[in-house]
Structures are given as structure tokens and as C-alpha cells.
Design a protein around this motif. Structure first.
Motif, PDB file in Angstrom:
ATOM      1  N   ASP A 143       0.850  -1.187   0.000  1.00 39.02           N
ATOM      2  CA  ASP A 143       0.000   0.000   0.000  1.00 39.02           C
ATOM      3  C   ASP A 143       0.886   1.238   0.000  1.00 39.02           C
ATOM      4  OD1 ASP A 143       0.991   0.123   2.582  1.00 39.02           O
ATOM      5  OD2 ASP A 143      -0.833  -0.704   3.477  1.00 39.02           O
ATOM      6  N   GLU A 144       0.226   2.393  -0.010  1.00 37.31           N
ATOM      7  CA  GLU A 144       0.964   3.645  -0.100  1.00 37.31           C
ATOM      8  C   GLU A 144       1.873   3.847   1.108  1.00 37.31           C
ATOM      9  OE1 GLU A 144       1.137   5.630  -2.598  1.00 37.31           O
ATOM     10  OE2 GLU A 144      -0.285   4.482  -3.791  1.00 37.31           O
ATOM     11  N   LYS A 145       1.408   3.442   2.278  1.00 38.76           N
ATOM     12  CA  LYS A 145       2.216   3.608   3.479  1.00 38.76           C
ATOM     13  C   LYS A 145       3.502   2.787   3.399  1.00 38.76           C
ATOM     14  CE  LYS A 145       2.038   3.093   8.521  1.00 38.76           C
ATOM     15  NZ  LYS A 145       1.207   2.682   9.681  1.00 38.76           N
ATOM     16  N   THR A 146       3.384   1.546   2.942  1.00 46.86           N
ATOM     17  CA  THR A 146       4.564   0.690   2.831  1.00 46.86           C
ATOM     18  C   THR A 146       5.520   1.216   1.780  1.00 46.86           C
ATOM     19  OG1 THR A 146       3.245  -1.234   3.489  1.00 46.86           O
ATOM     20  CG2 THR A 146       5.352  -1.661   2.421  1.00 46.86           C
ATOM     21  N   ARG A 147       4.968   1.715   0.679  1.00 49.71           N
ATOM     22  CA  ARG A 147       5.818   2.161  -0.423  1.00 49.71           C
ATOM     23  C   ARG A 147       6.540   3.478  -0.130  1.00 49.71           C
ATOM     24  NH1 ARG A 147       4.875  -0.016  -6.243  1.00 49.71           N
ATOM     25  NH2 ARG A 147       3.640  -1.886  -5.880  1.00 49.71           N
ATOM     26  N   LYS A 148       6.221   4.099   0.976  1.00 49.31           N
ATOM     27  CA  LYS A 148       6.996   5.270   1.359  1.00 49.31           C
ATOM     28  C   LYS A 148       8.406   4.886   1.774  1.00 49.31           C
ATOM     29  CE  LYS A 148       3.113   8.172   2.810  1.00 49.31           C
ATOM     30  NZ  LYS A 148       2.446   8.873   3.943  1.00 49.31           N
ATOM     31  N   ASN A 149       8.578   3.639   2.215  1.00 46.52           N
ATOM     32  CA  ASN A 149       9.907   3.124   2.547  1.00 46.52           C
ATOM     33  C   ASN A 149      10.624   2.746   1.252  1.00 46.52           C
ATOM     34  OD1 ASN A 149      11.901   0.864   3.103  1.00 46.52           O
ATOM     35  ND2 ASN A 149      11.388   1.453   5.197  1.00 46.52           N
ATOM     36  N   THR A 150      11.817   3.288   1.057  1.00 50.01           N
ATOM     37  CA  THR A 150      12.538   3.095  -0.208  1.00 50.01           C
ATOM     38  C   THR A 150      12.780   1.625  -0.500  1.00 50.01           C
ATOM     39  OG1 THR A 150      13.637   5.219   0.113  1.00 50.01           O
ATOM     40  CG2 THR A 150      14.614   3.708  -1.487  1.00 50.01           C
TER      41      THR A 150
END
Length: 886
Positions: A629-636
Motif C-alpha cells: 500500500d501507499e504507506k509501505t511504499r513510502k519506505n525506499t
């Protein structure tokens, strides 16, 4: 040329009685440094006075490993000409500050060295030390500084940077600049490695002074063009640097023995140091090198790099009179920060890099680490003596060793096993060779119990020898284990359980050896583990892969963790997933744990394994990863992995999808604006506000359902009917719903709004914000436009908007229909449908369309099919307000 400046501490705001500020006046491996008093007030001040007024070029600060200040400010103090020199008359100028790391990543075991380049003149240097970082080891909220180093040029008169004639103090007889010299001797900003803080903190003080004298001799020899003599001095300096590091470590060990009241050990260390020092001086012929006899041309000294002299063993210095080779100790080499000189008087405030602390390659002194509370641990590789040194009997075993090796003694006898426990490496190697011969020569008719007992004893000795620091002993252990598992086991028909037990006993030692500081040890170990997994008697057991994928702690040493992952990667490539014992269930937890390691090289290998697994097995890999999800994909890290998965699946990346949506939205708005402009022009022509445009009239006729037919009619009749036809075309276009294509005479502005609000089968009212939106864009509306968008999350499987309170259960059940990349996904019935607008119309309005669209049946029953017109491709905005107005 800047040099190391002498100084003394003249003021400190507070100090611990056991770690006084006077410790900062001297640099040596035994320096303890300064610590503030317990529960002191901050900031703390330390003022040092230089021997002479000087131009400061570089300041070095070595911080304590856990008594760490958050920040240190630097001030340079000077006294005007004619004013008495004292702390009260000094005027300070702030240079800047440096921030210190909290050291949590290193487990509070390493010290941080800050090297700061400045350009300032003065006689005092003040350190303003701010409050400490909080950690579990700093019980009394103290700060500590182990060493301070100042490098610069002493001055002989008032300093004026615009005056080209300001003089440097040359009272120390430093060599003047000479055109004959090249390189660093002619560089005014060159700082000798011998003046760096790392040099004195590593070196035995006596050896350090000799090295400095030899360095001066070397420079003089270059000026005198005595290049052979300079070459000998260069080699001698390099050799003495290694000796000084060794003696510095031994001095620390001696001091620790004294503190522990182990005076026997301290005495042995002292004797070792004295004999080692004298032997080195004699071997290098220091009087000739220093020309203490007055000779300008000393006797030739053989510094041939191929000389292979053998040193006395440090554990028994009286064993042999042979000369020791000056083998450099393998320090935990962590390079010092190298800061570039700044034109501004402010120091370089960039934090120091945190490179690999396990590099075994020797570095220049500018890149050397500093010790913690003592010089970094030295990996003392045992010196391999000549064969004749191994003559005689090995030393007796201790009672503890006899108890531990009782089973091996029962099989091979006490004399052989005592060699395996000897401090002499050649005895240990001989014992393994003897065990090799005995096990290999054992007849196949030997009773099975005796054969198993011999195998267990041999594996016991091999396991112990795998950890040996001497390469020859380590290789003998590998050969012994290989022979046992490839020849001995099938020859004597050893049961599989015994084979598994033998591998399980030695594999932990092998995995630990794979992180050895010596490159050849690491490479040989990894190669042996790879071969071990393929031995015919071992491969069916799958014990090697199972042992290798056991989870390790995130704080494991980077080199050891990297070697473990490289071994697993090799096993995966060689054995695959079919019958190797490796599978997604044991590989993925191992790799995910490795992704949490703080070393980038470890995470890199783990990512490679995960990517290879995804290419092979696909979606099951994602079950072990966080939700996409978007939250996870904030981590490089996770974003790169999931984008790679999308690429493997043939899906566009999130960035590509976002770009495509933006382009589609812009194109839709452009089409809407063009259509609205065209409608307004037709209205103006119908009302007479604008002249009639025949091309637009024809286009309006085509949009209303038929082409303009003027063929065969008089021109005057055509012109006479133009106005009437234009009005009909405009009226027809205004009576048509641009979403579903329904034409109705009652579709004025209010009629169309009512149609949109209640009846259009292509639209739906949002249950949360009450806006009317297209069903095709309902999911995007809930996730990004709706007033209640914070209540929804996107399912990575079906791509629909799910209430957050139901999201976890929805994802875990995996009962939703996966969305396909090349198809539309209906948010009402959750089915995949044909792509494009025609697919939506057929699904939402057709006879066999969406069963969850209540407006579909109303629309079918309301009008006959022929009364519907095809909806134009350009449409008005996809939502209306609560009153129905667009």
C-alpha cells in the motif's frame, strides 16, 4: 607546513577524579581521556593553551564510546599585542560546532573521531561541550573526550593574512622548502600522517619517536640526493610502524593484567616486549640508520621483501632465537573522516562516514581507526615456525582439556590428542594428518560401533581445528572432514543419522569461519560449504541448507552476515527449490530478517535472493512482506522491491500509473472544455449573436444522428433552412445525456440534473459525501476525492476501496477477485469487465449487465433501445454536487 602543536589543559569546568583533564596533554595507547563529573551541569568547558601563538589548520576530537556529547562548539582565543598572556585577557572567536552520533548502531563499542579543518589564529582553544546522549551505559549523564589534537603553524609575529611576509616559527629546525624536493615537502598545506591523532594513539611512544627521527633523516637524505639511504629509511619506517602497533597492544594487555592483579601475566608481557623491542632494534640496525656513529653512508641493510624470517612465538619467547618477520597486526580498520579544507573559518560540520569496520586491507594513517578504551582487538595470527622448531614433545594437556577430549583420547590415544591441543601449530597439523591416515586405513570389516566411535572422535578434532587461526591447520581440518563424509561413511556404511550429526556439529563452526578477517579463510570456507551440500552422503539429508537459513540476530557483524547470505544465495542457485530443503517458507523469513540489518551490503544480497524467488514462484513471496500500500511504499526498500514485482508481473509501476492518470485527466478536461465551447458557439449562432458557421452546423447534424443532405436541392432552399436545422441540432444535443446517451424532450437543465441524480445507469451517488460520480471512477473517488477518503484503504489484490476497519480481515481472507491489469474492475459486482468505455456501458446498461446496478433495469424499462443515442466520447466532469449541478 602544518605540524602537530604541543598544548596543555589550563582550565576545565569539572572532571571525574579517575579521568582528569591532564590526561588530554599526552597521546598514547594507554590514554584514558577526560570525563566530566557525575550529574554535572551543561555545557562543560575545556580550555587548552598552545605552546606558541599559532595558525590553526586542523582540530581532531576523539569522543568516548558511550559518554557522548550531543554537540561540541569550538572557540579560538587570542591576546592583543602588548597585553599579558592569561585566560582573563583572552578574547574568543566562535569557529563553529560539530554534532556527534549517539553510537547506537555500533552497540556503543566504537569511538567517533571528528577531524575539523579551520583557519584561525590564537593561543587558546576552548571546547564548549553540550549535554550527553542518553543510553543505558551512561548512568551518571557524563560526557567524555579521549584525546584532542591540534595541527597548525607557530607564528613569530602578529598574524596578518594579507601580509605576505608574516613569518612562521622554524625554531624546530624543520626543513625549509627546496625546489629540488617534489610532492608533499613542497606543499604548504601538507599534514604528515605522523602528526595525525591516529598515529600516537596506536604507537608505542618509544617507537613513535624513533619513527619521527627516521622521517627527518629521510627528508634530509632526499635533499642530499642520497636516494638509496632514503629508500632504506622508508622501509624501516614502514616496518617500525607495524612493530609499534604490536607493542602498543601488548602494553595495554600488560596494564590490564596489572589492574587485575595478575602479576605473572604482566611479567611475561614485559619480558616479551623487552625481548621483542631489542630484537627489532638489532634486526634493523638502528644505530646505522640513525647515523649515531657519524657515518654519512651506513652499512647496507637488507630490506629485501622476500626475506622470510620467523619471529619468536609470543606465547613462548625463549623457544627460538630466529628473527621475527614484522607482520602487521590485523586491526579492526575503520577509516578516519577525511575533511577537505574550507575557505571559511568554520569547521567542516559533516558527520563522519560509517564504513565497513571489518576491512582487512591495510590503510594509510589518515584512514586508520582509533582505539576504544584500548587499541582495537588484534587478530593475532599465530606465526608459523620452521619445522625444526616443532621437535620434542608437546606440552601437557590441562585437566579440563583431558575431560573435554576423553572420547577422542579413548580412540586415538593421549599422545596424538595432546598434539591436537598443543600451542605449536605444527603439532596440531600433525595430529590431524595422523587422524586422517588412521581413519582412512581403518578396514571395512571393523565392527560398526567401533567405526562410528572413530568417526565421532575424528569429527570432534576436526570441529575444534576449523576455528584454528593458522591456515595450514584449518585446511587440514577441512580435508579430514571431507574424507570422512565422502569416503569413510560409504565405506563403513555409517547410518544417515550419524552423518547428519557430524554435519550439524561442524556447520556452525564453518558458518562462523566464513566471516573470518582473512580473505582466503572466508573463500575456502564458503567453497567447502557449497561442496559439502553436494556430497552424495550429505545432499539427501538437506541438513546444510536447513542450518544455513536459520535466523540470525540483526546486530550480527556485517562481514559474517554477508557471508551467510552469499552462502544461501549460492545454495539456492545450485540446488533450487525442488528437493534441496530450501523453500519459500524457510528462505523468506531468513531474507526478511536480513533486510533489517543495518549494513547495506547485507540487505543487497537479501534483495537479490527475494527477487530471484519472486521470478520463480511469484505471489507467495508477498505473503511474507508488508502489505503493498501507499504507506509501505513510502519506505525506499519496500518500494523498490514492489516496483520490481510489478515489472516481473508486467504491470506498470506506481509512478507510471500516476503519470498515466494525470495525462488521462488532462485530456478529459481538454475534451470537456472543447465540447462546452462548441455548444456555446452553437447557442450563439441559434440566438443570432454570432454568424452561422456551416462547418459547425454539419458537425452538429452528424452529432444529432444524421449527415446534412443538401445534394440536389437549390442553394436558396438550403440557406433558407439553415437556421431551422441549426436550432434543431442544438436542441437535439441538449436533450441527450452525455453519459448513457438517453434522449428525452424533458432534458432541460433541471431535467438533466434530476436524471443524473436518480436515473442515469452510468452514475451513482456516493454514500459518504452524497456527490454523484461515475461508477467507473467510484474507487478513485473514495480513495482520493471523497470527504471520507481517510476511512478507506486500497486492497492490493482486488484494487477496490475497503473500509479500514474491515481492511485487515479482507486482506487476510483473500476472498476477493484479483484485478487484472488489462481489464476494468466493477466496484459494484466486483467482476472484471472489458476494457474501455464501451465495456463499462455494456456492463452497466446491457441486458445481461451488472446485477448490482439498480438503475440498469430502470433505464431498460423506461425507454426503448432505439430512443438511446450513443454517448459522446467527451463528457462533463465525473461528479456533481449534492443539488445535482455540474
Amino acid at each position: 607546513m602544518p605540524t602537530k602543536l604541543q598544548f596543555r589543559v589550563v582550565h576545565v569546568s569539572g572532571q571525574d577524579d579517575s579521568y582528569r583533564a591532564a590526561e588530554l596533554n599526552n597521546h598514547s595507547p594507554l590514554t584514558k581521556g577526560w570525563q566530566s563529573s557525575r550529574f554535572c551541569l551543561y555545557p562543560q568547558d575545556i580550555v587548552i593553551q598552545l605552546g606558541k601563538r599559532s595558525r590553526l589548520c586542523k582540530i581532531q576530537i576523539l569522543s568516548h564510546q558511550f559518554l557522548i556529547a550531543t554537540k561540541i562548539e569550538f572557540y579560538v582565543g587570542d591576546v592583543p599585542d602588548g597585553v599579558p598572556l592569561s585566560l582573563d585577557t583572552a578574547r574568543y572567536t566562535r569557529l563553529g560546532y560539530v554534532s556527534l552520533s549517539d553510537n547506537e548502531k555500533t552497540g556503543y563499542k566504537a569511538r567517533e573521531l571528528k577531524s575539523v579543518h579551520v583557519d584561525a589564529v590564537g593561543v587558546y582553544l576552548k571546547l564548549n561541550i553540550h549535554k550527553n546522549h542518553v543510553n543505558k551505559f551512561n548512568l551518571y549523564n557524563q560526557v567524555g573526550v579521549i584525546a584532542i589534537n591540534v595541527i597548525g603553524d607557530p607564528l613569530t609575529k602578529s598574524y596578518d593574512p594579507t601580509d605576505p611576509e608574516y613569518l612562521l616559527d622554524v625554531s624546530d629546525n624543520r626543513i625549509d622548502k627546496d625546489p629540488a624536493l617534489d610532492g608533499y615537502l613542497n606543499r604548504p598545506d601538507y599534514i604528515s600522517p605522523l602528526d595525525d591523532l591516529a598515529f600516537d594513539m596506536y604507537q608505542d611512544p618509544e617507537i613513535a619517536q624513533i619513527i619521527r627521527r627516521l622521517e627527518r633523516k629521510k627528508q634530509e637524505a632526499v635533499l642530499q640526493e642520497r636516494y638509496d639511504y632514503a629508500k632504506r629509511l622508508k622501509h624501516a619506517i614502514a616496518e617500525l610502524q607495524k612493530v609499534g602497533e604490536k607493542l602498543g597492544k601488548m602494553e595495554v594487555e600488560k596494564r590490564q593484567a596489572v589492574e587485575n592483579e595478575d602479576y605473572d601475566k604482566a611479567k611475561v608481557k614485559k619480558l616479551q616486549m623487552d625481548e621483542y623491542r631489542l630484537h627489532i632494534y638489532k634486526d634493523l640496525n638502528l644505530p646505522d640508520l640513525l647515523e649515531t656513529t657519524g657515518s654519512r653512508h651506513p652499512h647496507p641493510i637488507n630490506f629485501d621483501s622476500e626475506r622470510q624470517a620467523t619471529p619468536p612465538r609470543l606465547v613462548d619467547i625463549h623457544r627460538s632465537p630466529r628473527s621475527p618477520p614484522l607482520t602487521p597486526p590485523k586491526y579492526d580498520e575503520r577509516p578516519l573522516p577525511i575533511t577537505h579544507r574550507q575557505p571559511s573559518p568554520k569547521p567542516d560540520l559533516e558527520p563522519d562516514p560509517d564504513p565497513d569496520p571489518d576491512s582487512s586491507q591495510r590503510r594509510a594513517y589518515d584512514e586508520r581507526p582509533l582505539p576504544i578504551h584500548k587499541p582495537p582487538p588484534v587478530v593475532e595470527e599465530e606465526i608459523e615456525p620452521e619445522p625444526e622448531m616443532a621437535a620434542g614433545e608437546p606440552e601437557p594437556m590441562t585437566e579440563k582439556d583431558i575431560r573435554d577430549a576423553s572420547s577422542a583420547i579413548d580412540v586415538f590415544g593421549h599422545p596424538l590428542v595432546s598434539k591436537a591441543y598443543s600451542k605449536t601449530w605444527s603439532y596440531r597439523e600433525d595430529s590431524l594428518l595422523a587422524v586422517y591416515k588412521q581413519t582412512q586405513a581403518l578396514p571395512s570389516s571393523t565392527p560398526k560401533e567401533d567405526a562410528k566411535a572413530m568417526m565421532r572422535a575424528a569429527i570432534f578434532l576436526a570441529k575444534r581445528a576449523i576455528d584454528d587461526k593458522v591456515y595450514a591447520v584449518f585446511k587440514a581440518a577441512l580435508q579430514l572432514e571431507k574424507m570422512i563424509l565422502t569416503d569413510y561413511v560409504p565405506k563403513h556404511k555409517i547410518p544417515r543419522q550419524e552423518t547428519i550429526s557430524a554435519v550439524e556439529k561442524t556447520i556452525p563452526n564453518l558458518l562462523h569461519k566464513s566471516g573470518d578477517t582473512a580473505v582466503r579463510n572466508r573463500d575456502d570456507t564458503k567453497k567447502f560449504i557449497q561442496d559439502l551440500s553436494n556430497f552424495p552422503e550429505v545432499r539427501p539429508t538437506n541438513v546444510v541448507p536447513h542450518e544455513c537459513v536459520k535466523l540470525f540476530k540483526p546486530n550480527m557483524a556485517p562481514r559474517l552476515a554477508q557471508s551467510r547470505l552469499e552462502i544461501v544465495e549460492t545454495l539456492y542457485k545450485d540446488l533450487g527449490l525442488s528437493t534441496s530443503g530450501l523453500n519459500v517458507d524457510n528462505l523468506m523469513p531468513f531474507c526478511v530478517e536480513a533486510l533489517n540489518h543495518n549494513a547495506g551490503e547485507v540487505r543487497e544480497v537479501s534483495e537479490r535472493i527475494i527477487k530471484n524467488l519472486y521470478r520463480e514462484v511469484g505471489a507467495p513471496v508477498k505473503d511474507f512482506l508488508p502489505p503493498d500500500d501507499e504507506k509501505t511504499r513510502k519506505n525506499t526498500l519496500w518500494r523498490q522491491l514492489f516496483e520490481y514485482f510489478d515489472k516481473v508481473d508486467g504491470k506498470p509501476s506506481k509512478s507510471d500509473q500516476k503519470k498515466q492518470r494525470a495525462e488521462d485527466e488532462a485530456r478529459k478536461h481538454a475534451e470537456i472544455e472543447a465540447l462546452q465551447k462548441q455548444l456555446q458557439q452553437l447557442k450563439d449562432m441559434a440566438s443570432g449573436k454570432a454568424p452561422i458557421d456551416q462547418s459547425m452546423v454539419k458537425g452538429a447534424k452528424k452529432g444529432a444522428g444524421g449527415p446534412a443532405k443538401s445534394k440536389g436541392k437549390p442553394k436558396s432552399k438550403v440557406l433558407a433552412k439553415t437556421s431551422e436545422e441549426d436550432n434543431m441540432s442544438i436542441a437535439n444535443m441538449e436533450k441527450v445525456c452525455i453519459f448513457c446517451g438517453e434522449r428525452n424532450e424533458g432534458f432541460n437543465d433541471e431535467g438533466l440534473d434530476l436524471h443524473y441524480w436518480k436515473n442515469c445507469p452510468m452514475l451513482k451517488r456516493c454514500a459518504n459525501c452524497k456527490q454523484v460520480v461515475e461508477i467507473a471512477s467510484l474507487t478513485d473517488h473514495l480513495l482520493s476525492e471523497c470527504e471520507s477518503k481517510a476511512m478507506f484503504s486500497k486492497c492490493p489484490r482486488c484494487s477496490e476501496a475497503i473500509l479500514k476497519e474491515e481492511y485487515d480481515q479482507h486482506v487476510q481472507e483473500k476472498a476477493c477477485n484479483p484485478a487484472k491489469a488489462a481489464m476494468n474492475h466493477c466496484p459494484l459486482c466486483h467482476q472484471d469487465i472489458s476494457n474501455g468505455e464501451d465495456g463499462w456501458k455494456e456492463h452497466l446498461m446491457g441486458q445481461s449487465g451488472c446485477k448490482q446496478n439498480p438503475r440498469r433495469l430502470l433505464a431498460l424499462n423506461k425507454q426503448p433501445a432505439q430512443s438511446r443515442l450513443p454517448a459522446p466520447k467527451s463528457r462533463v466532469p465525473t461528479k456533481t454536487n449534492k443539488t445535482g449541478r455540474r
